[in-house]
Design an enzyme around this catalytic site. Structure first.
Site, PDB file in Angstrom:
ATOM      1  N   LYS A 200      -0.051   9.581 -10.226  1.00 50.31           N
ATOM      2  CA  LYS A 200      -1.441   9.104 -10.716  1.00 50.31           C
ATOM      3  C   LYS A 200      -2.471   9.913 -10.477  1.00 50.31           C
ATOM      4  O   LYS A 200      -3.331  10.316 -11.105  1.00 50.31           O
ATOM      5  CB  LYS A 200      -1.487   7.786 -10.495  1.00 50.31           C
ATOM      6  CG  LYS A 200      -2.647   7.058 -10.792  1.00 50.31           C
ATOM      7  CD  LYS A 200      -3.002   5.574 -10.839  1.00 50.31           C
ATOM      8  CE  LYS A 200      -4.072   5.012 -11.589  1.00 50.31           C
ATOM      9  NZ  LYS A 200      -4.246   3.514 -11.234  1.00 50.31           N
ATOM     10  N   GLU A 206       3.076  14.894  -0.595  1.00 49.78           N
ATOM     11  CA  GLU A 206       4.446  15.137  -0.687  1.00 49.78           C
ATOM     12  C   GLU A 206       4.983  15.513  -1.992  1.00 49.78           C
ATOM     13  O   GLU A 206       5.725  16.447  -2.291  1.00 49.78           O
ATOM     14  CB  GLU A 206       5.232  13.731  -0.250  1.00 49.78           C
ATOM     15  CG  GLU A 206       5.015  13.128   0.892  1.00 49.78           C
ATOM     16  CD  GLU A 206       3.838  12.298   0.991  1.00 49.78           C
ATOM     17  OE1 GLU A 206       2.899  12.441   0.337  1.00 49.78           O
ATOM     18  OE2 GLU A 206       3.726  11.211   1.783  1.00 49.78           O
ATOM     19  N   GLY A 267      -0.306   2.039  -9.338  1.00 55.50           N
ATOM     20  CA  GLY A 267       0.862   2.737  -9.102  1.00 55.50           C
ATOM     21  C   GLY A 267       2.232   1.892  -9.188  1.00 55.50           C
ATOM     22  O   GLY A 267       3.324   2.255  -9.906  1.00 55.50           O
ATOM     23  N   ARG A 268       2.207   0.775  -8.313  1.00 48.65           N
ATOM     24  CA  ARG A 268       3.344  -0.295  -8.305  1.00 48.65           C
ATOM     25  C   ARG A 268       3.414  -0.825  -9.500  1.00 48.65           C
ATOM     26  O   ARG A 268       4.447  -1.791  -9.638  1.00 48.65           O
ATOM     27  CB  ARG A 268       3.166  -0.823  -6.916  1.00 48.65           C
ATOM     28  CG  ARG A 268       1.855  -1.545  -6.884  1.00 48.65           C
ATOM     29  CD  ARG A 268       1.583  -1.987  -5.297  1.00 48.65           C
ATOM     30  NE  ARG A 268       0.249  -2.821  -5.217  1.00 48.65           N
ATOM     31  CZ  ARG A 268      -0.845  -2.162  -4.980  1.00 48.65           C
ATOM     32  NH1 ARG A 268      -0.691  -0.940  -4.860  1.00 48.65           N
ATOM     33  NH2 ARG A 268      -2.045  -2.999  -4.786  1.00 48.65           N
ATOM     34  N   GLU A 353       2.393  -3.826  -0.640  1.00 40.14           N
ATOM     35  CA  GLU A 353       1.250  -3.022  -0.733  1.00 40.14           C
ATOM     36  C   GLU A 353       0.119  -3.897  -1.413  1.00 40.14           C
ATOM     37  O   GLU A 353      -0.885  -3.606  -1.602  1.00 40.14           O
ATOM     38  CB  GLU A 353       1.577  -2.078  -1.773  1.00 40.14           C
ATOM     39  CG  GLU A 353       0.546  -0.722  -1.491  1.00 40.14           C
ATOM     40  CD  GLU A 353       0.945   0.708  -2.136  1.00 40.14           C
ATOM     41  OE1 GLU A 353       0.925   0.751  -3.278  1.00 40.14           O
ATOM     42  OE2 GLU A 353       1.417   1.496  -1.214  1.00 40.14           O
ATOM     43  N   HIS A 384      27.792  -8.739   5.593  1.00 35.47           N
ATOM     44  CA  HIS A 384      28.624  -8.255   6.781  1.00 35.47           C
ATOM     45  C   HIS A 384      27.445  -7.435   7.729  1.00 35.47           C
ATOM     46  O   HIS A 384      28.049  -6.391   8.434  1.00 35.47           O
ATOM     47  CB  HIS A 384      29.564  -7.283   6.111  1.00 35.47           C
ATOM     48  CG  HIS A 384      30.453  -8.124   5.331  1.00 35.47           C
ATOM     49  ND1 HIS A 384      31.629  -8.701   5.761  1.00 35.47           N
ATOM     50  CD2 HIS A 384      30.289  -8.266   3.738  1.00 35.47           C
ATOM     51  CE1 HIS A 384      31.956  -9.353   4.769  1.00 35.47           C
ATOM     52  NE2 HIS A 384      31.432  -8.971   3.614  1.00 35.47           N
ATOM     53  N   LYS A 504      -2.749   9.200   5.660  1.00 37.22           N
ATOM     54  CA  LYS A 504      -2.815  10.304   4.743  1.00 37.22           C
ATOM     55  C   LYS A 504      -3.820  11.321   5.454  1.00 37.22           C
ATOM     56  O   LYS A 504      -3.580  12.805   5.384  1.00 37.22           O
ATOM     57  CB  LYS A 504      -3.060  10.051   3.277  1.00 37.22           C
ATOM     58  CG  LYS A 504      -2.049   9.274   2.564  1.00 37.22           C
ATOM     59  CD  LYS A 504      -2.536   9.127   1.198  1.00 37.22           C
ATOM     60  CE  LYS A 504      -1.460   8.366   0.527  1.00 37.22           C
ATOM     61  NZ  LYS A 504      -2.094   8.087  -0.926  1.00 37.22           N
TER      62      LYS A 504
HETATM   63  O1  F6P Z   1      -0.034   6.164  -0.541  1.00 41.18           O
HETATM   64  C1  F6P Z   1       0.163   4.834  -1.482  1.00 41.18           C
HETATM   65  C2  F6P Z   1       0.053   5.300  -2.946  1.00 41.18           C
HETATM   66  O2  F6P Z   1      -1.074   5.629  -3.444  1.00 41.18           O
HETATM   67  C3  F6P Z   1       0.875   4.136  -3.914  1.00 41.18           C
HETATM   68  O3  F6P Z   1       0.022   3.349  -4.024  1.00 41.18           O
HETATM   69  C4  F6P Z   1       1.261   5.172  -4.893  1.00 41.18           C
HETATM   70  O4  F6P Z   1       1.965   4.647  -5.708  1.00 41.18           O
HETATM   71  C5  F6P Z   1       1.837   6.347  -4.267  1.00 41.18           C
HETATM   72  O5  F6P Z   1       0.754   6.432  -3.169  1.00 41.18           O
HETATM   73  C6  F6P Z   1       1.834   7.631  -5.098  1.00 41.18           C
HETATM   74  O6  F6P Z   1       0.631   7.910  -5.488  1.00 41.18           O
HETATM   75  P1  F6P Z   1       0.485   8.943  -6.788  1.00 41.18           P
HETATM   76  O7  F6P Z   1       1.100   8.361  -7.858  1.00 41.18           O
HETATM   77  O8  F6P Z   1      -1.087   9.174  -6.916  1.00 41.18           O
HETATM   78  O9  F6P Z   1       1.124  10.288  -6.191  1.00 41.18           O
END
Ligand code: F6P
Length: 543
Positions: A200, A206, A267-268, A353, A384, A504
């Site tokens: 987003k 990452e 995002g979620r 979150e 189990h 972060k």
């Molecule tokens: O660090 C949490 C977060 O911001 C989430 O809320 C989000 O879904 C994820 O990192 C990835 O963010 P982006 O879609 O901006 O890469």
């Protein structure tokens, strides 16, 4: 009496009731009402929600519903549906419902058009990719994303494995650990691979690290002399899904291959947006629209069903009772469906979150607990591994069991065995075993202390008609709306996530300390633990 007085009074009544109910056993509640299942189960669409194994009575529900009413829950629901900026700390609307609303049900014409146009772009892209295109056609799609830009699509693609497109392989890479990406690249052909960069913000470390590495891999693997590579490898083998067009085009992805989605989609909550492109590629665009349709059906139920019939609100009130009434600190999610193996991980982000907060909407510390710690395991395997604690650990751990009426991969006897275990576990957790029953089972008197089952562990069972896109859409929207309801009931903002920022920023500061050979000036400002660990990382131990 002011609204706040009414609300405080309602909470006080619930707390008193919780004291009265603390030792009430589910055995007694079922003995007192042979019709308990009918009284404590609800149905919507393809979902049956049995909450009769929750430690509650009709009075409990009445008191919980009074809290919902005094929290002006209905007003909050109206504000979200109207597109008001209820995510007040980011001054954003919460608009995931608009992504799955048919044009005629959109909150306004502009939003309806935007959603329709976005869906048409997805449809066209899927059609082009699925169309046979000779040697150049794509055989493998790699979804690069993390958190909400990964968990939803990854879970849905796995959940709907039975509806998978036959000749397109989907892969998901989220972690920056090379162990996630390197083994995959080693077995892919750059010529027939497409990368979807899903972010987003288009700033997530990452995801961008993975995107840069895959771009280098493509450029190395598609030498200029290859006529199919064309002038721009990135343009041919990348698409982006983001709210940040500038950053995506700066990466080298042309605007024509960037799928945008609006800021109001968290995002979620974003798998319904072009973040779900990999879902549409995996199950076909018609499957994706079925997913949207199922969620829209649950939206309509949520917006119109009366309080006592409202599944998302009831699921939220059950959590409120277990957390703020009975004092539960964790909540188990047990899908008795291998295809839903990733559902607990998806739900962890959606709930923790959203609700893992301790400050209310006005900025004051919360005076009561909010999100429990969500965890889970797929059934029957979880029995189990972790069910020992649930049966004899002595902690209150409410749980949700998810069962499928019809198997998605039917094998003779298997599904009935799976269902028998799911039903048995929720019953054993609820009712346990009396000493008489243990003796009747020939448990030796000497071992009774270790072989007793106190029971009284509450659970809700969600019975899904089947696991297809439409039913899954209903299930996911059910939990999204439960989260919304708990945000209102706990008076917190369920749609921001400031808590993820500090780590972060610290990682950005630490990276140079790790990259440099010697100590850096930044290192002197670090705590002794981090300094010591960095030093150890830089010290090769003698062989
Ligand atoms: O660090 C949490 C977060 O911001 C989430 O809320 C989000 O879904 C994820 O990192 C990835 O963010 P982006 O879609 O901006 O890469």
């Amino acid at each position: 009496m002011t609204t706040d007085d009414t609300l405080q009074t309602a909470w006080q009544a619930l707390h008193q009731h919780a004291e009265d109910m603390r030792t009430t056993h589910l055995r007694a509640l079922f003995a007192a009402d042979p019709q308990r299942f009918a009284a404590f189960s609800l149905h919507s669409g393809d979902l049956l929600m049995d909450f009769s194994k929750q430690r509650m009575t009709a009075e409990t529900l009445r008191l919980l519903r009074r809290i919902a009413e005094a929290s002006d829950f209905a007003r909050g629901r109206r504000r979200m549906a109207a597109g008001e900026a209820i995510n007040h700390t980011e001054n954003r609307a919460v608009s995931h419902m608009t992504l799955r609303a048919p044009t005629h049900a959109a909150p306004d014409a502009a939003t309806g058009r935007e959603t329709a146009e976005s869906l048409e772009r997805l449809r066209a892209f899927c059609a082009a990719l699925h169309a046979p295109a000779g040697e150049a056609h794509i055989t493998d799609v790699v979804h690069l994303g993390i958190g909400g830009s990964d968990l939803g699509p990854r879970m849905v693609v796995q959940a709907l494995a039975a509806c998978r497109h036959p000749d397109l392989r989907l892969h998901f890479v989220a972690n920056v650990d090379g162990a996630d990406l390197a083994p995959l690249l080693a077995r892919l052909n750059p010529r027939s691979t497409l990368f979807i960069v899903v972010s987003k913000t288009f700033t997530t470390q990452e995801t961008l690290t993975n995107a840069r590495t895959t771009r280098e891999w493509l450029e190395a693997g598609l030498p200029e002399k290859n006529p199919r590579a064309g002038a721009d490898v990135v343009a041919r083998h990348f698409v982006a899904v983001t709210s940040n067009l500038a950053a995506a085009t700066a990466f080298g992805i042309p605007a024509t291959r960037v799928f945008l989605f609006r800021d109001g989609v968290g995002g979620r909550f974003s798998l319904w947006s072009p973040v779900g492109l990999s879902i549409a590629l995996a199950i076909g665009f018609s499957g994706f629209t079925a997913l949207l349709s199922g969620a829209h059906q649950m939206d309509q139920h949520f917006l119109t069903a009366p309080t006592e019939k409202n599944l998302p609100l009831t699921l939220a009130l059950i959590d409120l009772w277990n957390v703020n009434g009975l004092g539960a600190k964790s909540h188990g999610i047990f899908p008795y469906s291998q295809s839903l193996e990733l559902f607990p991980a998806y739900l962890q982000q959606l709930e923790m979150e959203s609700l893992g907060k301790s400050v209310d909407r006005q900025g004051a510390p919360l005076t009561r607990s909010s999100s429990p710690i969500l965890w889970g395991a797929v059934g029957a395997s979880g029995q189990h591994a972790v069910f020992q604690l649930l049966h004899q650990g002595g902690q209150l751990v409410p749980s949700d069991f998810i069962l499928l009426k019809h198997a998605d991969f039917p094998l003779r006897d298997h599904h009935l065995c799976l269902l028998a275990n799911g039903l048995a576990q929720s019953a054993a957790l609820a009712f346990g075993e009396t000493l008489e029953e243990a003796r009747a089972r020939q448990v030796s008197a000497a071992l009774l202390p270790w072989r007793s089952f106190p029971g009284n562990q509450p659970s809700t069972t969600l019975l899904l008609e089947r696991l297809d896109a439409h039913v899954l859409g209903q299930l996911l929207a059910l939990y999204e709306h439960k989260v919304f309801c708990l945000g209102v009931l706990w008076n917190l903002n369920a749609f921001d996530q400031w808590g993820v920022e500090l780590g972060k920023q610290m990682a950005q500061r630490l990276l140079p300390c790790l990259e440099s050979e010697g100590a850096t000036s930044a290192a002197t400002t670090l705590d002794a633990s981090t300094r010591g660990l960095i030093a150890a990382l830089k010290t090769e131990r003698p062989a």
